[in-house]
Scaffold this active site. Structure first.
Site, PDB file in Angstrom:
ATOM      1  N   PRO A  10      -5.474  -6.559   4.368  1.00  0.00           N
ATOM      2  CA  PRO A  10      -4.680  -7.325   3.410  1.00  0.00           C
ATOM      3  C   PRO A  10      -3.485  -6.571   2.824  1.00  0.00           C
ATOM      4  O   PRO A  10      -3.569  -5.376   2.542  1.00  0.00           O
ATOM      5  CB  PRO A  10      -5.680  -7.665   2.303  1.00  0.00           C
ATOM      6  CG  PRO A  10      -6.814  -6.726   2.488  1.00  0.00           C
ATOM      7  CD  PRO A  10      -6.871  -6.406   3.949  1.00  0.00           C
ATOM      8  N   ARG A  18       6.557  -3.549  -0.131  1.00  0.00           N
ATOM      9  CA  ARG A  18       5.414  -3.363  -1.026  1.00  0.00           C
ATOM     10  C   ARG A  18       5.359  -1.915  -1.513  1.00  0.00           C
ATOM     11  O   ARG A  18       5.149  -1.001  -0.708  1.00  0.00           O
ATOM     12  CB  ARG A  18       4.133  -3.690  -0.252  1.00  0.00           C
ATOM     13  CG  ARG A  18       2.869  -3.405  -1.007  1.00  0.00           C
ATOM     14  CD  ARG A  18       1.659  -3.393  -0.095  1.00  0.00           C
ATOM     15  NE  ARG A  18       0.467  -3.180  -0.885  1.00  0.00           N
ATOM     16  CZ  ARG A  18      -0.684  -2.776  -0.396  1.00  0.00           C
ATOM     17  NH1 ARG A  18      -0.812  -2.555   0.901  1.00  0.00           N
ATOM     18  NH2 ARG A  18      -1.712  -2.587  -1.195  1.00  0.00           N
ATOM     19  N   TYR A  23       3.968   3.424  -0.054  1.00  0.00           N
ATOM     20  CA  TYR A  23       3.678   3.050   1.338  1.00  0.00           C
ATOM     21  C   TYR A  23       4.859   3.213   2.290  1.00  0.00           C
ATOM     22  O   TYR A  23       4.710   2.995   3.495  1.00  0.00           O
ATOM     23  CB  TYR A  23       3.159   1.597   1.380  1.00  0.00           C
ATOM     24  CG  TYR A  23       1.870   1.415   0.608  1.00  0.00           C
ATOM     25  CD1 TYR A  23       0.712   2.100   0.996  1.00  0.00           C
ATOM     26  CD2 TYR A  23       1.800   0.588  -0.509  1.00  0.00           C
ATOM     27  CE1 TYR A  23      -0.475   1.959   0.290  1.00  0.00           C
ATOM     28  CE2 TYR A  23       0.615   0.436  -1.217  1.00  0.00           C
ATOM     29  CZ  TYR A  23      -0.519   1.120  -0.821  1.00  0.00           C
ATOM     30  OH  TYR A  23      -1.695   0.983  -1.515  1.00  0.00           O
ATOM     31  N   HIS A 100      -5.020   5.397   6.760  1.00  0.00           N
ATOM     32  CA  HIS A 100      -4.361   4.917   5.540  1.00  0.00           C
ATOM     33  C   HIS A 100      -3.004   5.586   5.451  1.00  0.00           C
ATOM     34  O   HIS A 100      -2.876   6.785   5.772  1.00  0.00           O
ATOM     35  CB  HIS A 100      -5.170   5.278   4.296  1.00  0.00           C
ATOM     36  CG  HIS A 100      -6.553   4.716   4.328  1.00  0.00           C
ATOM     37  ND1 HIS A 100      -6.837   3.403   4.041  1.00  0.00           N
ATOM     38  CD2 HIS A 100      -7.731   5.294   4.679  1.00  0.00           C
ATOM     39  CE1 HIS A 100      -8.131   3.197   4.204  1.00  0.00           C
ATOM     40  NE2 HIS A 100      -8.698   4.322   4.590  1.00  0.00           N
TER      41      HIS A 100
HETATM   42  C1  DQA Z   1      -4.208   1.686   1.995  1.00  0.00           C
HETATM   43  C2  DQA Z   1      -4.890   2.271   0.754  1.00  0.00           C
HETATM   44  C3  DQA Z   1      -5.739   1.238   0.062  1.00  0.00           C
HETATM   45  O1  DQA Z   1      -6.343   1.797  -1.107  1.00  0.00           O
HETATM   46  C4  DQA Z   1      -4.882   0.065  -0.368  1.00  0.00           C
HETATM   47  O2  DQA Z   1      -5.693  -0.943  -0.948  1.00  0.00           O
HETATM   48  C5  DQA Z   1      -4.040  -0.480   0.712  1.00  0.00           C
HETATM   49  C6  DQA Z   1      -3.428   0.431   1.677  1.00  0.00           C
HETATM   50  C7  DQA Z   1      -3.228   2.684   2.644  1.00  0.00           C
HETATM   51  O3  DQA Z   1      -2.839   2.450   3.797  1.00  0.00           O
HETATM   52  O4  DQA Z   1      -2.812   3.654   2.008  1.00  0.00           O
HETATM   53  O5  DQA Z   1      -3.775  -1.678   0.776  1.00  0.00           O
HETATM   54  O6  DQA Z   1      -5.221   1.392   2.954  1.00  0.00           O
END
Ligand code: DQA
Length: 147
Positions: A10, A18, A23, A100
């Site tokens: 999500p 975002r 990110y 992540h």
């Molecule tokens: C994430 C880290 C998660 O805590 C967060 O909810 C995300 C992105 C990351 O890629 O850093 O949506 O998975």
């Protein structure tokens, strides 16, 4: 031919706009295109899916059984609480590399726990888009070792 599925959870469809300070500014399409080029150059086939819905991610993991050799998974927020996704990974028996963009261990406390970590091969986090590229590099290394 090694088959790789890259699965994103999500809000990752919003990458690029975002919270770019966390990110980055690349879109998910940008990241996927980089991965596609690298995977194809190495002779692997690669497919991509993203969903904001837990059940759709469970379906995709189940469907990968017997079809994909590896899943690169960013389960996003579901990482921290989805027992359904954890169970799907355990049931599918397809090796999963958890990725992540951000370093979840240096963020809010609730992000420190990954309920999927015990059922994946390993976790790569904190390198932005390169987290995905590093996961792909692991797979390509293993492909080369088995040639
Ligand atoms: C994430 C880290 C998660 O805590 C967060 O909810 C995300 C992105 C990351 O890629 O850093 O949506 O998975």
């Amino acid at each position: 031919m090694t088959k790789i599925l890259v699965l994103n959870g999500p809000n990752l469809n919003l990458l690029g706009t975002r919270e770019p300070e966390i990110y980055g500014r690349l879109t998910l399409d940008d990241i996927n295109e980089r991965m596609r080029l690298r995977a194809e150059a190495a002779g692997a086939s690669i497919a991509f899916a993203q969903s904001n819905h837990e059940g759709a991610l469970v379906d995709a993991i189940q469907a990968a059984r017997g079809k994909a050799d590896y899943i690169i998974l960013n389960a996003a927020a579901f990482t921290h609480y989805s027992i359904a996704i954890r169970d799907a990974i355990a049931a599918a028996g397809v090796p999963v590399i958890e990725v992540h963009l951000s370093n979840i261990h240096r963020r809010e406390e609730f992000r420190h726990t990954s309920v999927i970590a015990p059922v994946v091969q390993g976790q790569i986090c904190g390198f932005g888009a390169e987290s995905y590229m590093a996961a792909l590099a692991v797979i390509i290394c293993r492909m080369e070792e088995h040639q």
